[in-house]
Every structure is written in C-alpha cells, then in structure tokens.
Design a protein around this motif. Structure first.
Motif, PDB file in Angstrom:
ATOM      1  N   LYS A 193       1.226  -3.582   7.097  1.00 44.28           N
ATOM      2  CA  LYS A 193       1.618  -4.454   5.982  1.00 44.28           C
ATOM      3  C   LYS A 193       2.630  -5.524   6.422  1.00 44.28           C
ATOM      4  O   LYS A 193       2.441  -6.723   6.169  1.00 44.28           O
ATOM      5  N   ASN A 238       0.870  -1.163   0.000  1.00 46.10           N
ATOM      6  CA  ASN A 238       0.000   0.000   0.000  1.00 46.10           C
ATOM      7  C   ASN A 238       0.910   1.215   0.000  1.00 46.10           C
ATOM      8  O   ASN A 238       2.051   1.126   0.462  1.00 46.10           O
ATOM      9  N   PHE A 256      -2.795   4.230  -4.754  1.00 43.97           N
ATOM     10  CA  PHE A 256      -2.204   2.909  -4.975  1.00 43.97           C
ATOM     11  C   PHE A 256      -2.957   2.160  -6.070  1.00 43.97           C
ATOM     12  O   PHE A 256      -2.356   1.571  -6.978  1.00 43.97           O
ATOM     13  N   CYS A 302      -3.609  -5.744   0.012  1.00 43.31           N
ATOM     14  CA  CYS A 302      -3.499  -4.330   0.365  1.00 43.31           C
ATOM     15  C   CYS A 302      -4.207  -4.064   1.701  1.00 43.31           C
ATOM     16  O   CYS A 302      -5.430  -3.924   1.743  1.00 43.31           O
ATOM     17  N   TYR A 334      -5.509  -1.738   4.704  1.00 41.51           N
ATOM     18  CA  TYR A 334      -5.899  -0.323   4.765  1.00 41.51           C
ATOM     19  C   TYR A 334      -6.637  -0.053   6.057  1.00 41.51           C
ATOM     20  O   TYR A 334      -7.069  -0.974   6.766  1.00 41.51           O
ATOM     21  N   THR A 363      -4.727   4.769  -0.523  1.00 40.80           N
ATOM     22  CA  THR A 363      -5.144   3.512  -1.145  1.00 40.80           C
ATOM     23  C   THR A 363      -5.679   3.754  -2.548  1.00 40.80           C
ATOM     24  O   THR A 363      -5.443   2.966  -3.466  1.00 40.80           O
TER      25      THR A 363
END
Length: 228
Positions: A18, A11, A133, A118, A120, A130
């Motif tokens: 992450k 991300n 991304f 991903c 978030y 995001t």
C-alpha cells in the motif's frame, strides 16, 4: 480533471504494498506534471515521511517534487475535519491509511474520498482480509453516504509472481478479479513483484519502476479523469 481529488490507499492486510504504491503513484503524477500533489502519511509508522527525509539527505536536495505531510487520524472528528479541509483546496491528495482500518478516523476516508485504491495479493489470507475490508466499506457506505455518490473503488493485484502460478492458480486469480469487479470495483492490470519496486524513493520513479506500474497507474489515472 477535477480541481480537487482525494484518494485513499487501504486494505486490512499488511504487507500488500500500500505505502509503496501510494508513493510510486505520487511520483507518477509528478512526472505527468500534475500540479499540487500531496501525500498525507496517516500510517502510524509514517514510513513515507521518514523515506522523504532519507531521500533528501541521500540525494542532497531540498527541491521536492510534491509535498509529504505527517497526519494523525485516530479519532473520527479529527479525520473528518482534515478531509473537509483538504476538499476545499485544489490538488490531488493521496492518503496512505493506517494499518488498522477499524480506527474511527478511517470512516471519513473510506466514506468520503473520491477514490479508494485497494492493493491485494493472490493468497488466501490476503483475499480473506480484502473481503473483510469490503464488508467494512459497505457498512460505512450504507450508514453514512445517504444518497451521496460512492467513492470509486479500484483494486490493484500487487506483488504478483506470474511464473509461480499453476494453471489452476491462474484460473483462481481470474475468478478473484471477476468477483472484485462484480462487487463494484475496477481491477487494474497486475503489478509484478520486482526488487526494483522495493527500491522506490520519494523523488521519482526509475525507468524500470515506471514500466512495471504503468499499466495499472495509467488505468487509475484514466479513472481520475472521469470524476465529476
């Protein structure tokens, strides 16, 4: 399940968990007796590599449940060669991507991994990051895939404190998940913000950690079994 699976955790926004989720998922796979799991620590801080060294010393053991490797992917060709090499070997390879998603080396990871996960959070700056991304991923797919199958895109709402959400915020959270799903992604159940999660190690999940991540990780695991 496919004999070879590559998963990139990424991300644009830092601090979304992450690296933590990547490690917890490696533990999850190991506890499911999935063979040949390897974490490729591509982040410049190499947090997972350092954590493995610390855990080995703390637990006084050299018996590692899976391999952790320190990898550099700043350049496009360097990353492409790495991914090509990985895809010839059996196993599940988890890439903990760098914080800077605009590095040249991110192109092969975001374009040719089997899965992109991903994480978030439900806060404005993270949702904005995001979206950026997703825009980058879309451009990479348009430019480089050329008819090839797109990576499976999985979103994990992470570090969620349910008790802090007002009725209006909960509705916004729901709309966010729906928008991500409409963008072609799969949204997992939430992972709660728990102190136990922050106390992860690279040798296995505690009972509480396993319970916290199970709904999300079970969904990811089921998606892996659908890959062809």
């Amino acid at each position: 399940m496919k004999k070879n699976i590559t998963i990139t955790w990424a991300n644009e926004k830092g601090g979304v968990g992450k690296t933590t989720l990547c490690t917890l998922f490696a533990n999850y796979l190991s506890e499911k007796k999935v063979s040949d799991v390897c974490v490729l620590d591509c982040d410049r801080q190499h947090s997972i590599v350092d954590k493995r060294k610390f855990d080995s010393q703390s637990l006084q053991t050299d018996k590692e449940p899976y391999e952790v490797k320190q990898i550099e992917i700043d350049r496009l060709q360097q990353s492409a060669q790495l991914l090509k090499s990985v895809k010839t070997a059996n196993g599940i390879y988890l890439f903990d991507s760098p914080g800077n998603i605009y590095l040249e080396g991110m192109v092969p990871l975001l374009g040719f991994s089997d899965v992109i996960v991903c994480p978030y959070q439900y806060e404005f700056n993270c949702l904005s990051a995001t979206q950026k991304f997703l825009n980058l991923v879309g451009k990479i797919w348009i430019t480089y895939l050329k008819g090839r199958q797109k990576p499976k895109l999985i979103f994990v709402p992470n570090l969620v404190i349910r008790t802090r959400g007002t009725a209006a915020e909960l509705q916004t959270w729901k709309k966010t998940d729906e928008a991500l799903a409409q963008a072609g992604g799969i949204v997992t159940p939430m992972v709660a913000d728990r102190a136990d999660i922050a106390r992860y190690n690279t040798f296995g999940n505690t009972k509480i950690q396993a319970e916290c991540v199970a709904p999300a990780f079970d969904m990811i695991y089921n998606e892996l079994q659908k890959l062809e």
